[in-house]
Scaffold this motif. Structure first.
Motif, short mmCIF file in Angstrom:
data_model
loop_
_atom_site.label_atom_id
_atom_site.label_comp_id
_atom_site.label_asym_id
_atom_site.label_seq_id
_atom_site.Cartn_x
_atom_site.Cartn_y
_atom_site.Cartn_z
N SER A 329 12.62 -1.44 3.02
CA SER A 329 11.55 -2.30 2.53
C SER A 329 11.91 -3.73 2.88
O SER A 329 13.09 -4.06 3.10
N ASP A 331 11.71 -6.19 0.85
CA ASP A 331 12.49 -6.68 -0.29
C ASP A 331 13.97 -6.40 -0.10
O ASP A 331 14.83 -7.22 -0.43
N ARG A 348 8.15 -11.49 -0.54
CA ARG A 348 7.58 -11.43 -1.88
C ARG A 348 7.74 -12.78 -2.61
O ARG A 348 8.83 -13.34 -2.66
N THR A 364 2.93 -10.06 -2.40
CA THR A 364 3.68 -8.95 -3.02
C THR A 364 4.14 -8.03 -1.90
O THR A 364 5.29 -8.09 -1.48
N LEU A 365 3.23 -7.25 -1.36
CA LEU A 365 3.55 -6.42 -0.21
C LEU A 365 3.26 -7.18 1.09
O LEU A 365 2.40 -8.07 1.11
N ARG A 367 1.49 -8.18 4.35
CA ARG A 367 0.04 -8.11 4.55
C ARG A 367 -0.32 -7.47 5.88
O ARG A 367 -0.82 -8.11 6.81
N ILE A 505 6.76 3.17 0.60
CA ILE A 505 6.09 1.88 0.73
C ILE A 505 4.64 2.08 1.13
O ILE A 505 3.74 1.42 0.59
N ARG A 506 4.37 3.01 2.02
CA ARG A 506 2.99 3.28 2.44
C ARG A 506 2.13 3.65 1.23
O ARG A 506 0.96 3.26 1.15
N GLN A 508 2.11 2.49 -1.59
CA GLN A 508 1.74 1.34 -2.43
C GLN A 508 0.50 0.60 -1.91
O GLN A 508 -0.01 -0.28 -2.59
N TYR A 509 0.04 0.96 -0.72
CA TYR A 509 -1.14 0.33 -0.13
C TYR A 509 -2.37 1.21 -0.34
O TYR A 509 -2.26 2.44 -0.37
#
Length: 563
Positions: A329, A331, A348, A364-365, A367, A505-506, A508-509
């Motif tokens: 990630s 992050d 972030r 956050t994520l 873009r 991660i995917r 979360q979109y």
């Protein structure tokens, strides 16, 4: 009869006027004419002024040859056609049209006439120094693009057939003349302390250009097997040391290492900033630009290859450091890295816009897909909504930045075998200190097993890495690859990949937002889904001459290799 008398009367007046004023031999009223111009210092100043707009600002939003979109640093949504080897020999234009040579002709026109002005020799020398500066700059651009080019030191006319239809001169011959121009500019331009020439080409600005060009030419000659590399590298050192020893310049810092690098590029006023050797100033309702708007319209997307090049906070590469936490990630990837990581890449908490009501548009994520790689370059991007208005930004932009001079100095000294710890402390470590990055210690350097330059000494390797990070988006990377004869780096698959988009991660979109995003076998975003890597062709080290010019002037032959 009245008409006849009137016509006759007017004819007499007209004839008399022609005889009295020599009307048919009057000088042009809408263009510069030699008998009516070059009369005083103001004429010299106004003539030279037109060249200033040709100086490139160092900004990643200016989508032209002056940024890094044509390199391994960025992976824009639209593939760079030149690096993708999709361009053909142009029928005309291509950087060789009459208009592209007009600035060189204008400089030569000036240099043959400036001495006619009623001004003291020193003052005329100031402007002659500026003219030689610009001729050196224009010719260097031609050599970078085409290699061998004709060297013209006079303003040609349609009767100058021998010169107009002459051959190209070898790269080294032209560049030797460029160096002579640079030295003339350094010797004759106004002192940086001359307040009447503030914001113009001074000796210091000429030294900055000399430092830049001499490093390029010295390393080009070294890695392309040409003679004279040592001379050019020493000239780079001489020019760089002149700026360093002047005491007029320093790395900008305010004691805020987590923001100083980012804030350097979003300043309303660079006048008085000691890192600015020369800046382009923008003033409301007078001269404005559109950097922030351009960035937000089409986000400069950094490549995976560039992002991996950031060292960890212990000074070691990710392949060796125990501090590296991986890249599952963004992050995670930003942890324990060079502090410039989060000042170059949107992570972030970064504010894309500080709204007038006090709220902020915080990241956050990453873009995606608007930032196609997920790594959004934020250099020179301001969250101030005032700067978002198209062609309304008043943020100043660098033309020559002191950090570049320090990097030129360190690299030239290393190539000469003279870069000891004192040199590194006075160059690389001055830059690192701004962001609180651990100093470079020569004795502690360890060769990166994943280095792009496995055959180089570790010191030169790490200086190149430092240059890549500090100057990203400022227009140097492709020219660096050319002078190092390192075009093959374009073939690295990571140069067209983005961040890792693992299933966690995917998820979360919103599915619709990223449904079109494809990844490779290791879950890295594939920017160009029809290829897995670019293929480098050595012909790309130079651009081709257009067909019409080779037809009009066969003496320009042969065409550049591979075209």
């Amino acid at each position: 009869m009245k008409k006849i008398i009137s016509i006759a009367f007017l004819s007499i007046i007209a004839f008399g006027a022609c005889k009295k004023e020599d009307f048919l031999d009057r000088f042009p009223q809408d263009a510069i004419s030699e008998p009516t111009y070059f009369k005083n210092e103001n004429d010299l100043k106004l003539f030279i002024n037109k060249f200033y707009d040709t100086l490139p600002v160092q900004s990643p939003s200016f989508q032209s040859i002056y940024n890094d979109f044509n390199s391994d640093n960025f992976a824009p949504a639209a593939i760079d056609q030149f690096l993708a080897n999709q361009l053909t020999v142009p029928p005309s234009g291509g950087g060789w049209s009459n208009s592209t040579w007009s600035n060189i002709r204008s400089v030569n026109y000036f240099l043959q006439r400036y001495n006619k002005a009623e001004a003291d020799a020193t003052t005329k020398g100031y402007y002659a120094g500026e003219a030689h500066f610009f001729r050196a700059f224009f010719y260097w651009q031609k050599v970078q693009r085409f290699g061998a080019v004709p060297w013209l030191s006079t303003d040609l006319t349609d009767t100058s057939l021998t010169q107009l239809y002459g051959p190209r001169q070898p790269h080294t011959v032209v560049m030797d003349s460029v160096l002579a121009d640079l030295n003339f500019a350094v010797a004759n331009a106004a002192e940086a302390t001359n307040t009447q020439f503030a914001g113009r080409i001074t000796k210091d600005v000429a030294q900055a250009l000399k430092s830049r060009i001499c490093l390029w030419e010295g390393t080009y000659r070294k890695y392309w097997g040409l003679t004279g590399d040592q001379t050019w590298l020493r000239e780079c050192v001489t020019a760089s040391e002149a700026l360093i020893n002047s005491g007029r310049y320093a790395i900008y810092k305010t004691g805020n290492p987590s923001t100083d690098y980012y804030n350097l590029f979003i300043q309303e006023e660079l006048k008085g900033n000691k890192e600015a050797i020369l800046a382009r100033r923008y003033v409301k309702d007078v001269n404005m630009q559109t950097t922030t708007r351009d960035i937000s319209n089409v986000w400069p997307a950094l490549s995976k290859n560039f992002v991996r090049s950031f060292l960890c906070s212990d000074g070691l590469p990710t392949s060796l450091s125990t501090l590296y936490k991986g890249d599952d990630s963004l992050d995670q990837e930003k942890l324990n890295r060079d502090p410039r990581f989060t000042q170059i890449i949107a992570t972030r908490g970064f504010s894309f816009k500080n709204n007038v009501d006090g709220s902020k548009d915080l990241m956050t994520l990453p873009r995606i897909p608007s930032i196609v790689t997920g790594y959004g370059a934020i250099k020179a991007y301001s969250p101030d909504p005032v700067q978002w208005n198209i062609n309304q930004s008043t943020l100043d932009l660098f033309i020559f930045r002191y950090a570049e001079t320090l990097l030129n100095y360190a690299e030239a000294k290393a190539e000469l075998g003279e870069a000891d710890q004192t040199v590194i402390n006075n160059s690389i470590n001055k830059i690192r200190d701004r962001v609180g990055m651990i100093p470079m210690v020569i004795a502690s350097l360890v060769k990166d097993p994943k280095s792009d330059f496995p055959g180089l000494p570790v010191l030169i390797d790490e200086i190149r890495r430092e240059r890549r990070i500090e100057l990203v988006g400022e227009g140097f990377r492709y020219d660096d690859l050319v002078r190092w004869k390192a075009g093959k780096l374009i073939e690295n698959p990571e140069t067209i990949l983005g961040m890792k988009l693992v299933p966690a991660i995917r998820a979360q979109y919103p599915a619709a937002q990223i449904s079109s995003i494809q990844v490779d076998a290791n879950n890295y975003i594939r920017v160009y889904t029809n290829i897995s890597a670019r293929s480098w062709n050595d012909k790309l080290y130079l651009h081709p001459l257009p067909i019409d010019q080779l037809t009009l002037n066969p003496a320009l032959a042969p065409q550049n290799p591979g075209w």
